[in-house]
Design a protein around this motif. Sequence first.
Motif, PDB file in Angstrom:
ATOM      1  N   ALA A 138      43.617 -35.107-102.781  1.00 52.66           N
ATOM      2  CA  ALA A 138      42.493 -34.940-103.694  1.00 52.66           C
ATOM      3  C   ALA A 138      42.772 -35.330-105.137  1.00 52.66           C
ATOM      4  O   ALA A 138      41.829 -35.488-105.925  1.00 52.66           O
ATOM      5  CB  ALA A 138      42.016 -33.485-103.655  1.00 52.66           C
ATOM      6  N   PHE A 139      44.047 -35.488-105.526  1.00 51.22           N
ATOM      7  CA  PHE A 139      44.319 -35.912-106.902  1.00 51.22           C
ATOM      8  C   PHE A 139      43.797 -37.330-107.096  1.00 51.22           C
ATOM      9  O   PHE A 139      43.959 -38.190-106.231  1.00 51.22           O
ATOM     10  CB  PHE A 139      45.821 -35.864-107.196  1.00 51.22           C
ATOM     11  N   GLN A 140      43.156 -37.576-108.215  1.00 51.88           N
ATOM     12  CA  GLN A 140      42.542 -38.881-108.475  1.00 51.88           C
ATOM     13  C   GLN A 140      43.538 -39.773-109.223  1.00 51.88           C
ATOM     14  O   GLN A 140      43.799 -39.581-110.410  1.00 51.88           O
ATOM     15  CB  GLN A 140      41.265 -38.705-109.293  1.00 51.88           C
ATOM     16  N   TYR A 141      44.084 -40.755-108.516  1.00 54.05           N
ATOM     17  CA  TYR A 141      45.005 -41.708-109.131  1.00 54.05           C
ATOM     18  C   TYR A 141      44.182 -42.721-109.921  1.00 54.05           C
ATOM     19  O   TYR A 141      43.398 -43.476-109.366  1.00 54.05           O
ATOM     20  CB  TYR A 141      45.857 -42.391-108.069  1.00 54.05           C
ATOM     21  N   LYS A 142      44.395 -42.725-111.242  1.00 55.88           N
ATOM     22  CA  LYS A 142      43.580 -43.566-112.118  1.00 55.88           C
ATOM     23  C   LYS A 142      44.172 -44.955-112.312  1.00 55.88           C
ATOM     24  O   LYS A 142      43.496 -45.857-112.806  1.00 55.88           O
ATOM     25  CB  LYS A 142      43.420 -42.881-113.476  1.00 55.88           C
ATOM     26  N   SER A 143      45.418 -45.120-111.964  1.00 55.70           N
ATOM     27  CA  SER A 143      46.091 -46.412-112.106  1.00 55.70           C
ATOM     28  C   SER A 143      47.248 -46.445-111.126  1.00 55.70           C
ATOM     29  O   SER A 143      47.561 -45.445-110.472  1.00 55.70           O
ATOM     30  CB  SER A 143      46.596 -46.617-113.537  1.00 55.70           C
ATOM     31  N   VAL A 144      47.916 -47.590-111.022  1.00 59.25           N
ATOM     32  CA  VAL A 144      49.091 -47.700-110.152  1.00 59.25           C
ATOM     33  C   VAL A 144      50.148 -46.707-110.631  1.00 59.25           C
ATOM     34  O   VAL A 144      50.512 -46.689-111.814  1.00 59.25           O
ATOM     35  CB  VAL A 144      49.648 -49.134-110.170  1.00 59.25           C
ATOM     36  N   THR A 199      50.074 -40.260-115.730  1.00 57.27           N
ATOM     37  CA  THR A 199      50.814 -39.077-115.286  1.00 57.27           C
ATOM     38  C   THR A 199      51.433 -39.294-113.908  1.00 57.27           C
ATOM     39  O   THR A 199      50.791 -39.802-112.992  1.00 57.27           O
ATOM     40  CB  THR A 199      49.894 -37.850-115.243  1.00 57.27           C
ATOM     41  N   LEU A 200      52.689 -38.877-113.777  1.00 58.60           N
ATOM     42  CA  LEU A 200      53.379 -38.896-112.495  1.00 58.60           C
ATOM     43  C   LEU A 200      53.470 -37.456-112.000  1.00 58.60           C
ATOM     44  O   LEU A 200      54.125 -36.626-112.624  1.00 58.60           O
ATOM     45  CB  LEU A 200      54.773 -39.514-112.649  1.00 58.60           C
ATOM     46  N   VAL A 201      52.755 -37.167-110.918  1.00 54.17           N
ATOM     47  CA  VAL A 201      52.750 -35.813-110.355  1.00 54.17           C
ATOM     48  C   VAL A 201      53.703 -35.772-109.165  1.00 54.17           C
ATOM     49  O   VAL A 201      53.582 -36.574-108.232  1.00 54.17           O
ATOM     50  CB  VAL A 201      51.341 -35.397-109.909  1.00 54.17           C
ATOM     51  N   VAL A 202      54.634 -34.846-109.211  1.00 56.29           N
ATOM     52  CA  VAL A 202      55.560 -34.629-108.099  1.00 56.29           C
ATOM     53  C   VAL A 202      55.121 -33.365-107.379  1.00 56.29           C
ATOM     54  O   VAL A 202      55.229 -32.260-107.914  1.00 56.29           O
ATOM     55  CB  VAL A 202      57.009 -34.479-108.589  1.00 56.29           C
ATOM     56  N   ALA A 203      54.577 -33.522-106.178  1.00 63.00           N
ATOM     57  CA  ALA A 203      54.119 -32.371-105.406  1.00 63.00           C
ATOM     58  C   ALA A 203      55.213 -31.936-104.446  1.00 63.00           C
ATOM     59  O   ALA A 203      55.719 -32.741-103.663  1.00 63.00           O
ATOM     60  CB  ALA A 203      52.842 -32.709-104.642  1.00 63.00           C
ATOM     61  N   THR A 232      48.950 -45.062 -96.561  1.00 64.33           N
ATOM     62  CA  THR A 232      49.448 -43.900 -95.842  1.00 64.33           C
ATOM     63  C   THR A 232      49.207 -42.663 -96.698  1.00 64.33           C
ATOM     64  O   THR A 232      48.956 -42.747 -97.897  1.00 64.33           O
ATOM     65  CB  THR A 232      50.933 -44.055 -95.504  1.00 64.33           C
ATOM     66  N   SER A 233      49.311 -41.491 -96.077  1.00 65.63           N
ATOM     67  CA  SER A 233      48.819 -40.281 -96.723  1.00 65.63           C
ATOM     68  C   SER A 233      49.667 -39.826 -97.905  1.00 65.63           C
ATOM     69  O   SER A 233      49.155 -39.227 -98.834  1.00 65.63           O
ATOM     70  CB  SER A 233      48.703 -39.151 -95.696  1.00 65.63           C
ATOM     71  N   TRP A 234      50.977 -40.103 -97.882  1.00 66.13           N
ATOM     72  CA  TRP A 234      51.825 -39.732 -99.014  1.00 66.13           C
ATOM     73  C   TRP A 234      52.451 -40.968 -99.638  1.00 66.13           C
ATOM     74  O   TRP A 234      52.214 -41.277-100.800  1.00 66.13           O
ATOM     75  CB  TRP A 234      52.931 -38.773 -98.554  1.00 66.13           C
ATOM     76  N   GLY A 235      53.215 -41.684 -98.863  1.00 64.89           N
ATOM     77  CA  GLY A 235      54.015 -42.763 -99.428  1.00 64.89           C
ATOM     78  C   GLY A 235      53.220 -43.867-100.086  1.00 64.89           C
ATOM     79  O   GLY A 235      53.696 -44.506-101.015  1.00 64.89           O
ATOM     80  N   GLY A 236      51.995 -44.123 -99.616  1.00 68.40           N
ATOM     81  CA  GLY A 236      51.210 -45.215-100.158  1.00 68.40           C
ATOM     82  C   GLY A 236      50.245 -44.829-101.253  1.00 68.40           C
ATOM     83  O   GLY A 236      49.568 -45.704-101.822  1.00 68.40           O
ATOM     84  N   ARG A 237      50.148 -43.533-101.582  1.00 72.10           N
ATOM     85  CA  ARG A 237      49.227 -43.111-102.628  1.00 72.10           C
ATOM     86  C   ARG A 237      49.646 -43.702-103.975  1.00 72.10           C
ATOM     87  O   ARG A 237      50.822 -43.786-104.295  1.00 72.10           O
ATOM     88  CB  ARG A 237      49.164 -41.591-102.721  1.00 72.10           C
ATOM     89  N   GLY A 238      48.668 -44.122-104.760  1.00 76.27           N
ATOM     90  CA  GLY A 238      48.934 -44.674-106.084  1.00 76.27           C
ATOM     91  C   GLY A 238      49.206 -46.160-106.095  1.00 76.27           C
ATOM     92  O   GLY A 238      49.490 -46.716-107.148  1.00 76.27           O
ATOM     93  N   LEU A 239      49.126 -46.835-104.946  1.00 75.55           N
ATOM     94  CA  LEU A 239      49.307 -48.292-104.938  1.00 75.55           C
ATOM     95  C   LEU A 239      48.101 -49.007-105.525  1.00 75.55           C
ATOM     96  O   LEU A 239      48.229 -50.084-106.127  1.00 75.55           O
ATOM     97  CB  LEU A 239      49.563 -48.791-103.515  1.00 75.55           C
TER      98      LEU A 239
END
Length: 580
Positions: A405-411, A389-393, A235-242
Amino acid sequence: MASRDGATAIADALVAGGVEMVFGYTGGSVPSLTQALFNENKIAEFGGRTELTAAWMSYGYNRVKRRAASAVVSWAVGALHASPVVYAAKLDSTPFLMMVMNNPPALDARDVLQDAGELYSALKPLSKYIKKVTDAGDMPVVVRQAVKESSSGRFGPAVLDLAQTAMYQTTSMPVEPLELPAPPSARAGDVQAVWDLISKSERPVFYVGAGVHIADGAAELQELAELTGIPVVSTSWGGRGLLADSHDLYVGASGNFGWRSANDALQGSDLWIGVGLSFSQMSTGSWSIKKPEKVVHVDIDDHEIGKIFQPTLGLVSDAREFLRMLLGAATAATDRVEIEQRFASWRAETSEAKQAWLEEMDAWIDDTEVPINQYFAIRTLSEQLPENTLVVADSGGNAFGMYRAFQYKSVTPLATGGRYMSLGAGLPVAIGAKLADPSRTVVSYHGDGGFYYDFMELSNLTQRGLKVIVVIDNNHALLANRASAKAMGIDNPWVDLPESTDFVTVAKGMGVEGERVEKPEDLTAAIQRALDAEGSYLIDIHTTPGLRIVRALTDVIPIVGDRTPKSGHLADVVEGSWPS
């Protein structure tokens, strides 16, 4: 157990329930509770500059901890300042415990100062669990129930409306260590039925949301996807970084402001295995993405199953428990290798679409544009910030860009939910996240509009010696609202914000160092100075105010966008959406 006053009983019950920290704002009779909470350092404390920011800190802390590991305390009249967070916790499935100190019940019939007699009735519709406590006798049990209800099943807010007199009454009721009940699991036969659907499909997709994050199921998701070779859409927000963005099986985030590759994968699929998601407006193009005939929907809340449309299979289960069970079924399947090989061409198709989308996003980046191109700023942050890094937008156009567009490099856990999306929560949520996981670099990525809500918490960063990097995407506008008003042909004077505000001077006045960045070539060095700084650091990036919010979907009902709404859309907002 020896008799003790109600306030001490609350402290004992919180400790037994695993509550580590209490946020709050003083006032009225709050000290009658906090003197017991912080006696002998049983529980850590953190005072917000307002009741609202203190509540958002607890929200962020608990999102990262995945349980009610903190609580927030407020005086009666201040509780309604924090009520948006109660509602956000309900919508976003966030563990949240608020304790409200209230006047003695004997004063209910009089015009008492700061009368809050209707507080219980006001907060009840917003709460998962709420109790009005006027007697200390059963205080340990009530606190236990509040922590348990907030942290089990579908997470949500628990509220205790506490009479001041109950702090001084005594109780000998013992406390017991709280062990949360095991999360619900699907029936083995239903999980096998899901595997049977997978084994007969040609183009399946794992469609995953915040419920997988909340259940701490990212590792199981990755193992299952790799074992079966099934592409993953979040999903567009909640699932990012999985999954890391670079993972071969990650196709992208769905929705209006997601990735076109993800939307195309969903619309080209013959089976969705939806886990821990609610099929929300933002993730489904206002319920207009083409669904396949076969849909599996797994969620911990039975109210979500079949809410909008009838799935082929609906399973009530914790997301991680379901993924574990499906992993077991896949491992045991004798034809698993054959099935995985059958998906090879589908994987290649989704991988090619992903690469095309990433190249399209790259084309949006202009490293010469002044004011600075938003996507250049986000890409530079992605490249320069550490992997964990944990980014809080914060909410708004800046968040649409960041989570796309932020590139999640790991979970990476997400400290915010994707449904309530309150403007002005970013900095206190980031503070809560940093306190919950001090080892991570934490960034509060704010629009200038939202930063007017919560910049006072910069002073707390200085006072507490806490390091959070604050990045302001400063386009001198409420961009998302400007775009939607423009699409509807409306000239909205409230969307323009002053260029004269000097956020760097504001930050330095509160003890936080920082700098303004107006040229793209200066951004990398500024980020490095922020990373190297001993304390918190603010970067005020002046970005282009005219950026188009590019859609990843075509021919859908617009919500916030770059084109004119369909005829009649504003009169009939669900026309063309599911289940039609």
